[in-house]
Design a protein around this motif. Structure first.
Motif, short mmCIF file in Angstrom:
data_model
loop_
_atom_site.label_atom_id
_atom_site.label_comp_id
_atom_site.label_asym_id
_atom_site.label_seq_id
_atom_site.Cartn_x
_atom_site.Cartn_y
_atom_site.Cartn_z
N SER A 99 0.84 -1.21 0.00
CA SER A 99 0.00 0.00 0.00
C SER A 99 0.87 1.26 0.00
O SER A 99 0.65 2.17 -0.80
CB SER A 99 -0.95 -0.01 1.20
N ILE A 100 1.87 1.31 0.88
CA ILE A 100 2.68 2.53 0.96
C ILE A 100 3.53 2.72 -0.29
O ILE A 100 3.71 3.84 -0.77
CB ILE A 100 3.55 2.53 2.25
N VAL A 101 4.06 1.62 -0.85
CA VAL A 101 4.90 1.72 -2.06
C VAL A 101 4.08 2.26 -3.23
O VAL A 101 4.51 3.18 -3.94
CB VAL A 101 5.51 0.34 -2.40
N PHE A 102 2.90 1.70 -3.44
CA PHE A 102 2.09 2.12 -4.59
C PHE A 102 1.46 3.49 -4.37
O PHE A 102 1.21 4.22 -5.33
CB PHE A 102 1.02 1.07 -4.90
N GLU A 103 1.20 3.85 -3.11
CA GLU A 103 0.70 5.20 -2.85
C GLU A 103 1.78 6.24 -3.15
O GLU A 103 1.50 7.27 -3.78
CB GLU A 103 0.26 5.30 -1.38
N LEU A 104 3.01 5.98 -2.68
CA LEU A 104 4.12 6.89 -3.00
C LEU A 104 4.34 6.97 -4.51
O LEU A 104 4.56 8.05 -5.05
CB LEU A 104 5.39 6.40 -2.31
N LEU A 105 4.24 5.81 -5.16
CA LEU A 105 4.44 5.77 -6.61
C LEU A 105 3.35 6.57 -7.34
O LEU A 105 3.64 7.39 -8.22
CB LEU A 105 4.45 4.32 -7.08
N GLY A 106 2.09 6.35 -6.96
CA GLY A 106 0.97 7.03 -7.63
C GLY A 106 1.01 8.54 -7.44
O GLY A 106 0.88 9.30 -8.41
N ALA A 107 1.23 8.98 -6.19
CA ALA A 107 1.27 10.42 -5.93
C ALA A 107 2.48 11.07 -6.60
O ALA A 107 2.37 12.17 -7.17
CB ALA A 107 1.30 10.65 -4.42
N ALA A 108 3.64 10.38 -6.54
CA ALA A 108 4.85 10.94 -7.15
C ALA A 108 4.73 11.03 -8.67
O ALA A 108 5.19 12.02 -9.28
CB ALA A 108 6.06 10.09 -6.77
N VAL A 109 4.12 10.05 -9.29
CA VAL A 109 3.94 10.07 -10.74
C VAL A 109 3.06 11.25 -11.16
O VAL A 109 3.38 11.97 -12.12
CB VAL A 109 3.34 8.73 -11.23
N ILE A 110 1.95 11.46 -10.44
CA ILE A 110 1.04 12.56 -10.80
C ILE A 110 1.73 13.92 -10.63
O ILE A 110 1.65 14.79 -11.52
CB ILE A 110 -0.24 12.50 -9.95
N VAL A 111 2.42 14.12 -9.49
CA VAL A 111 3.10 15.39 -9.28
C VAL A 111 4.21 15.58 -10.31
O VAL A 111 4.42 16.69 -10.82
CB VAL A 111 3.65 15.46 -7.84
N LEU A 472 -3.39 15.15 -7.13
CA LEU A 472 -3.86 16.09 -8.14
C LEU A 472 -4.80 17.12 -7.54
O LEU A 472 -4.68 18.34 -7.77
CB LEU A 472 -4.56 15.32 -9.27
N PHE A 473 -5.73 16.65 -6.72
CA PHE A 473 -6.71 17.52 -6.08
C PHE A 473 -6.03 18.50 -5.12
O PHE A 473 -6.31 19.70 -5.12
CB PHE A 473 -7.72 16.63 -5.33
N ILE A 474 -5.10 17.98 -4.31
CA ILE A 474 -4.40 18.82 -3.33
C ILE A 474 -3.51 19.85 -4.03
O ILE A 474 -3.42 21.01 -3.60
CB ILE A 474 -3.57 17.94 -2.37
N TYR A 475 -2.84 19.43 -5.10
CA TYR A 475 -1.91 20.32 -5.81
C TYR A 475 -2.62 21.58 -6.31
O TYR A 475 -2.09 22.70 -6.20
CB TYR A 475 -1.26 19.58 -6.97
N TYR A 476 -3.84 21.40 -6.84
CA TYR A 476 -4.53 22.54 -7.46
C TYR A 476 -5.45 23.29 -6.49
O TYR A 476 -5.68 24.49 -6.66
CB TYR A 476 -5.33 22.08 -8.67
N PHE A 477 -5.99 22.60 -5.47
CA PHE A 477 -6.95 23.25 -4.58
C PHE A 477 -6.43 23.44 -3.16
O PHE A 477 -7.13 23.98 -2.31
CB PHE A 477 -8.27 22.47 -4.56
N GLN A 478 -5.25 22.92 -2.89
CA GLN A 478 -4.50 23.17 -1.66
C GLN A 478 -5.32 22.95 -0.39
O GLN A 478 -5.85 21.87 -0.18
CB GLN A 478 -3.88 24.57 -1.74
#
Length: 742
Positions: A99-111, A472-478
């Motif tokens: 869970s933590i590996v894929f969460e880090l991967l997913g969030a890092a890829v989007i950013v 993605l949501f956090i990046y744009y709407f903070q």
């Protein structure tokens, strides 16, 4: 977030080190929890060197600004809390590492994609931001460990059972002490290797010496444990209990030491990043994070606090018990209530295994097959325990030893794996080798394993996707996005809490019934069943009313409600089916006719639920397929029939709860009148077809409703007749002449 993630994470991971001890009942639950708690606390203090995965294991931090790192970390933590809490609620073990590996991967890829698209737009440069080689290594190692752990666990358990059989007390004096000595040596190697690897207070030269002189250490350890186990055996101490308790401590320590990074690695990395940014005096989205490349020790006080939170969670989390019960249930030796429903893949695997087993056994000499079979014969049970262990100490010891050795070897070779996957698959492999999955349970257990493994893949996909969307949501709407997402997380946790509480309440009631040794008398059984049937009829009234309302109003939402009620009815009937066997065993000999009552009730309840299910299904399909609505004359008939049926079922309920001749006569009179109403409706429908007033689809629906309603009415009346016979003193002696179709 770190505290919340610790709570949900430990609730899921606890199964891995508690499974064998609780399943074998090696000691009281308090003793087991105390041993595991000590292991957790020691392991937590050894976690300092394991925090680097969250900092630089998945992405390259030097390519990100501080503000972007915080977006990634917040998205990861929110996703992890929601995801792990969901798995805890449904009682499925999953990998906190995955869970933590894929969460880090997913969030890092989007950013990373946001950064790339806002600059040069070259998607090919994504590999610079993501530590793809390390991520691929982690992912590949994790999933490869699944099959390997299963096969090794099955093989070791098969050999162990050949050595000891199920009556291991006879052979444990010499062979048992040798086996125990080797097991303790293996777990000592695991304990020392895993413990020293992450210890923050052990000098580096000590760690280096242990690594260089590992074989010397193993040799000394083997001699020491062989002598100790032999002495304990001579002192009539059960060495298998020593193995299981020591293994529980070792695995608890390993999980706390290794998996603590999954819960607090990201918050600590965020805290340290914040301190680095604060001292820089730069803007959040201009300060680069090269500092995360450096190894920064975790403050000891944070590790101690984390250890305490994990221990408190272990003792008080009911969800941790649910996850543990799932794994213990899949591996238990005896039959019982099966949680998972068979599926096509499970049936195919069981059928293939049975065929392969017959072919393989035919290649072995009959004498050898006989000798092997004798070692797998369980001793006869004189009297069933109130709460028997799910499996014996031999299997518990194999589970712990095999998992420990596999984890230690993989770590020494620097091969990444999921300790959750290894522990679970070893336990399932030993269950298969121990013939715990008999013909009456195999398809259910295999279906359970498939569901758990499917959940693992779902963990990876959901973690990657949701963390990416959150980022993605956090990046744009903070701050607005963070507020909304935290509120959503709290809502999900609240809903899961209420759902789990209700589920746990039903489970405890079932277990209380299953484990009860109290004999049932006829009068007690009759009263309990009459109340149960009255409750069933109450649900039946709800499903019938909503089904007819839904088809009359052409409202699919109402029909979904009717479908949910049918599911409740089917669950109640399934529970009765499971309780049937237990109840018959508990009915007193002089009240043997109570067994017949139970059989009739079960059969009648099946009939009435089936009729109700067919009515709901027909109405729902008609509305879903958007077929022509019912004519005004048909609607009028159904409204009249609905009113009559609900009134009739209410009278049957009263007759069951307040037995008497008057109540029974009212039911019979209403039944005759209602059947005449249904016959007239059928006649009107036939005439309407001949006069071309009603279409084909409408007529098919009406006939299904009318026919099944007729059956429903007749079966409900048989409930009343059955209980009238039981409570009529003059006719009680003629109960055996009762037929469910009377």
């Amino acid at each position: 977030m770190a505290v919340a993630d610790l709570v949900v994470g430990v609730s899921n991971d606890a199964v891995n080190f508690l499974n064998s001890a609780i399943g074998s009942q090696v000691a009281s639950r308090k003793v087991i929890m105390m041993v595991a708690s000590i292991g957790i606390f020691v392991g937590a203090t050894f976690s300092s060197g394991m925090m680097e995965v969250a900092r630089k294991g998945i992405f390259n931090p030097e390519f990100f600004f501080f503000g972007e790192i915080m977006v990634i970390f917040i998205a990861v933590m929110l996703t992890d809390i929601i995801l792990l809490d969901f798995f805890n609620t449904v009682g499925l073990p999953t990998s906190t590492t995955v869970s933590i590996v894929f969460e880090l991967l997913g969030a890092a890829v989007i950013v990373s994609l946001i950064k790339i698209l806002s600059s040069d737009g070259n998607i090919a440069s994504l590999g610079e931001y993501i530590n793809s080689s390390q991520a691929s290594k982690i992912i590949g190692g994790i999933f490869l460990s699944v099959g390997f752990a299963f096969l090794i666990g099955a093989m070791v358990q098969f050999l162990s059972r050949l050595l000891f059989s199920f009556q291991y007390e006879k052979s444990k004096k010499i062979v048992g002490s040798i086996w125990a000595g080797l097991a303790m040596t293996a777990m000592s190697y695991f304990l020392i290797f895993k413990g020293l690897k992450g210890a923050s207070f052990v000098p580096g030269d000590v760690v280096l010496w242990v690594k260089e002189e590992m074989w010397t250490f193993i040799g000394i350890s083997a001699v020491f444990w062989l002598v100790v186990m032999q002495l304990l055996t001579m002192a009539k101490v059960n060495v298998f209990k020593v193995i299981v308790l020591f293994g529980t401590f070792a695995l608890a320590m390993a999980f706390a030491g290794n998996d603590l990074v999954n819960f607090i690695g990201v918050p600590i990395a965020g805290f340290q990043s914040y301190n680095a940014w604060l001292s820089s005096g730069q803007e959040a989205f201009t300060f680069t994070m090269e500092s995360m490349q450096q190894k920064v020790p975790t403050p000891s006080y944070l590790l101690v606090i984390a250890g305490v939170i994990m221990i408190v969670t272990l003792w008080f989390s009911k969800k941790a018990r649910s996850v543990t019960d799932t794994e213990v249930g899949l591996g238990r030796q005896d039959e019982g209530h099966e949680r998972f429903n068979p599926n096509r893949l499970a049936r195919g695997l069981v059928r293939f295994t049975l065929s392969a087993g017959k072919m393989t056994s035919g290649l072995l000499p009959a004498s050898l097959r006989h000798r092997i079979g004798k070692n797998f014969e369980q001793p006869p049970v004189v009297e069933k325990q109130e709460n028997p262990p799910a499996f014996d100490l031999v299997r518990a010891g194999v589970n712990l030893t095999t998992a420990s050795v596999l984890i230690a070897i993989a770590t020494s070779l620097k091969l990444p794996l999921s300790t959750t996957y290894v522990s679970f698959m070893v336990a399932m492999g030993t269950s298969l080798a121990d013939r715990a999955w008999g013909r009456d349970s195999a398809v259910y257990r295999v279906a359970g394993v498939i569901n758990v493994i499917g959940g693992w893949f779902a963990t990876a996909i959901i973690a990657f996707t949701v963390a990416g969307l959150f980022a993605l949501f956090i990046y744009y709407f903070q701050l607005t996005a963070i507020t909304v997402l935290i509120a959503m997380a709290l809502f999900f946790i609240y809903r899961s809490f209420t759902y789990h509480k209700e589920k746990d309440k039903k489970k405890q009631a079932r277990l209380a019934f299953e484990n009860s040794k109290e004999q049932i008398v006829f009068d007690q059984l009759s009263k309990e069943l009459s109340q149960r049937i009255a409750g069933t009829l109450d649900l039946l009234k709800g499903s019938y009313r909503t089904a007819l309302d839904g088809v009359i109003e052409e409202n699919p939402k109402i029909l979904i409600e009717a479908d949910e009620t049918i599911k409740q009815l089917l669950d109640k009937n399934e529970d009765l089916q499971y309780e049937l066997y237990q109840s018959i065993k508990r009915i007193k000999e002089q009240d043997s006719e109570g067994s017949r009552v139970l059989l009739y009730v079960f059969d009648l309840e099946q009939d009435i639920v089936q009729s109700s299910e067919l009515i709901v299904r027909s109405c729902r399909q008609h509305v879903q397929n958007m077929l022509n609505p019912l004519k005004a004359a048909q609607v009028g008939q159904l409204e009249h029939i609905r009113s009559e049926v609900l009134d009739y079922l209410g009278k049957v309920q009263q007759a069951l709860l307040h037995q008497g001749q008057t109540a029974y006569d009212d039911v019979e009179a209403h039944k005759d009148r209602l059947l005449q109403v249904l016959e007239k409706a059928m006649s009107d429908q036939v005439n309407g077809i001949k006069d071309n007033d009603f279409g084909s689809r409408n007529s098919q629906l009406m006939f299904k409703i009318l026919f099944e309603t007729k059956d429903l009415v007749a079966v409900a009346a048989r409930f009343g007749k059955l209980y009238h016979r039981i409570y009529d003193a003059d006719k009680k002696t003629s109960f055996y002449s009762f037929n469910k179709n009377d």
